[in-house]
Write a protein that holds these residues in place. Sequence first.
Motif, PDB file in Angstrom:
ATOM      1  N   LEU A 121       0.968  -1.338  -0.123  1.00 48.50           N
ATOM      2  CA  LEU A 121      -0.124   0.062   0.009  1.00 48.50           C
ATOM      3  C   LEU A 121       0.828   1.252  -0.363  1.00 48.50           C
ATOM      4  N   SER A 122       1.741   0.713   0.489  1.00 49.74           N
ATOM      5  CA  SER A 122       2.636   2.516   1.077  1.00 49.74           C
ATOM      6  C   SER A 122       4.174   2.477   0.407  1.00 49.74           C
ATOM      7  N   GLY A 123       4.509   1.551   0.109  1.00 45.39           N
ATOM      8  CA  GLY A 123       6.011   1.323  -0.400  1.00 45.39           C
ATOM      9  C   GLY A 123       6.916   1.114   1.041  1.00 45.39           C
ATOM     10  N   GLN A 124       6.503   1.007   2.446  1.00 46.36           N
ATOM     11  CA  GLN A 124       7.212   0.877   3.032  1.00 46.36           C
ATOM     12  C   GLN A 124       6.963   0.174   3.942  1.00 46.36           C
ATOM     13  N   ASP A 125       8.051  -0.257   5.310  1.00 44.27           N
ATOM     14  CA  ASP A 125       6.795  -0.471   6.476  1.00 44.27           C
ATOM     15  C   ASP A 125       7.320   0.327   7.013  1.00 44.27           C
ATOM     16  N   GLY A 126       7.108   1.392   7.433  1.00 43.61           N
ATOM     17  CA  GLY A 126       7.368   2.847   8.495  1.00 43.61           C
ATOM     18  C   GLY A 126       5.829   2.988   8.878  1.00 43.61           C
ATOM     19  N   LEU A 127       5.748   2.856  10.035  1.00 46.11           N
ATOM     20  CA  LEU A 127       5.306   3.781  10.403  1.00 46.11           C
ATOM     21  C   LEU A 127       4.792   4.863  11.590  1.00 46.11           C
ATOM     22  N   PRO A 128       3.893   6.016  11.608  1.00 43.59           N
ATOM     23  CA  PRO A 128       2.922   5.845  11.076  1.00 43.59           C
ATOM     24  C   PRO A 128       2.008   6.541   9.616  1.00 43.59           C
ATOM     25  N   PHE A 129       1.635   5.569   9.579  1.00 40.88           N
ATOM     26  CA  PHE A 129       1.343   5.774   7.950  1.00 40.88           C
ATOM     27  C   PHE A 129      -0.184   6.096   8.040  1.00 40.88           C
ATOM     28  N   ALA A 130      -0.299   6.746   6.769  1.00 40.95           N
ATOM     29  CA  ALA A 130      -2.227   7.360   6.583  1.00 40.95           C
ATOM     30  C   ALA A 130      -2.345   8.302   5.417  1.00 40.95           C
ATOM     31  N   THR A 131      -3.459   8.165   5.047  1.00 41.79           N
ATOM     32  CA  THR A 131      -3.881   8.206   3.805  1.00 41.79           C
ATOM     33  C   THR A 131      -5.268   9.383   4.183  1.00 41.79           C
ATOM     34  N   VAL A 132      -5.568   9.934   3.169  1.00 41.06           N
ATOM     35  CA  VAL A 132      -5.886  11.132   3.212  1.00 41.06           C
ATOM     36  C   VAL A 132      -6.552  11.367   1.523  1.00 41.06           C
ATOM     37  N   GLY A 133      -8.101  10.618   1.511  1.00 40.38           N
ATOM     38  CA  GLY A 133      -8.118  10.119   0.381  1.00 40.38           C
ATOM     39  C   GLY A 133      -6.904   9.533  -0.248  1.00 40.38           C
ATOM     40  N   ASN A 134      -6.439   9.545  -1.316  1.00 37.61           N
ATOM     41  CA  ASN A 134      -5.709   8.927  -2.179  1.00 37.61           C
ATOM     42  C   ASN A 134      -3.941   9.185  -2.402  1.00 37.61           C
ATOM     43  N   GLN A 135      -3.728  10.490  -0.694  1.00 38.25           N
ATOM     44  CA  GLN A 135      -2.726  11.351  -0.236  1.00 38.25           C
ATOM     45  C   GLN A 135      -1.791  10.221   0.985  1.00 38.25           C
ATOM     46  N   HIS A 136      -0.467  10.659   0.255  1.00 39.76           N
ATOM     47  CA  HIS A 136      -0.516   9.170   1.147  1.00 39.76           C
ATOM     48  C   HIS A 136       0.740  10.542   2.230  1.00 39.76           C
ATOM     49  N   LEU A 137       0.857   9.720   4.114  1.00 36.92           N
ATOM     50  CA  LEU A 137       1.211  10.556   4.538  1.00 36.92           C
ATOM     51  C   LEU A 137       2.239  10.203   5.129  1.00 36.92           C
ATOM     52  N   LYS A 138       3.534   9.914   5.194  1.00 31.65           N
ATOM     53  CA  LYS A 138       4.631   8.873   5.334  1.00 31.65           C
ATOM     54  C   LYS A 138       5.096   9.345   7.176  1.00 31.65           C
ATOM     55  N   GLY A 139       4.816   8.633   8.053  1.00 28.47           N
ATOM     56  CA  GLY A 139       5.506   9.041   9.221  1.00 28.47           C
ATOM     57  C   GLY A 139       5.000  10.207   9.957  1.00 28.47           C
ATOM     58  N   PHE A 140       5.184  11.121  10.984  1.00 27.30           N
ATOM     59  CA  PHE A 140       4.232  11.895  11.546  1.00 27.30           C
ATOM     60  C   PHE A 140       4.540  13.045  11.769  1.00 27.30           C
ATOM     61  N   ASN A 141       4.278  14.391  11.169  1.00 29.05           N
ATOM     62  CA  ASN A 141       4.707  15.848  11.429  1.00 29.05           C
ATOM     63  C   ASN A 141       3.796  16.585  11.714  1.00 29.05           C
ATOM     64  N   ALA A 142       2.406  17.016  12.989  1.00 26.53           N
ATOM     65  CA  ALA A 142       1.622  17.350  13.099  1.00 26.53           C
ATOM     66  C   ALA A 142       1.473  18.844  12.383  1.00 26.53           C
TER      67      ALA A 142
END
Length: 217
Positions: free
Chosen positions: A122-143
Amino acid sequence: MVLACMALASALPLSVQAQGVYRIVGPDGRVSFSDRPPVDGAKKSSELKSAEADSGNASSSNSNAQLPYQLRETAKRYPVTLYAAKDCSPCDEARNHLQNRGIPFAERSIETASDVDALKKLSGQDGLPFATVGNQHLKGFNADSWNQYLSAAGYPAQPQLPAQYKAPAPRPLTTPVVQPKAGKPETANGQTTRPAAAPSVTPPGTPTADNPAGLRF
């Protein structure tokens, strides 16, 4: 199983963090989105590219029915899904951030090897957290970066969730496969079939009806 929990500050280019999300209309009328401003000076839009809701978001439809109209429409067009795991501090931060901002979201838990494999596809990697907004991928967390994409999708900056809103429970990313127990009798037409008994073998020298003396030759 070891899952990498990475910070978005190191995963995203600085230009993505510093700039906004731009809506670009091409000569053919097709709309695209980019973190770089268009050459024709088109203004920044509050829209993101839409995507089909995944199976996890289907389970949150009942919860979203409780939302105010505008928030419900935004969640329908650009559903938010968080992929997280236990004992992952950045995952906890991402979850708390979404909750504090009042974002309705579905959560998929990464627990098994099959979950990790599905996440990689799904994301191309196994790092967490991972999120989707629609089909926009957010890899890692930054507020700051997450707020930027959430605002561009049309989510309000301040919580608007009703008091009675109940978020859907986290669901595993993949469905566990139940292995049959060894030695369990098979069933056919609702009836239990037992293994056929092994044919009896008369030891040599045993008296029988045809050989009362048990003579051996």
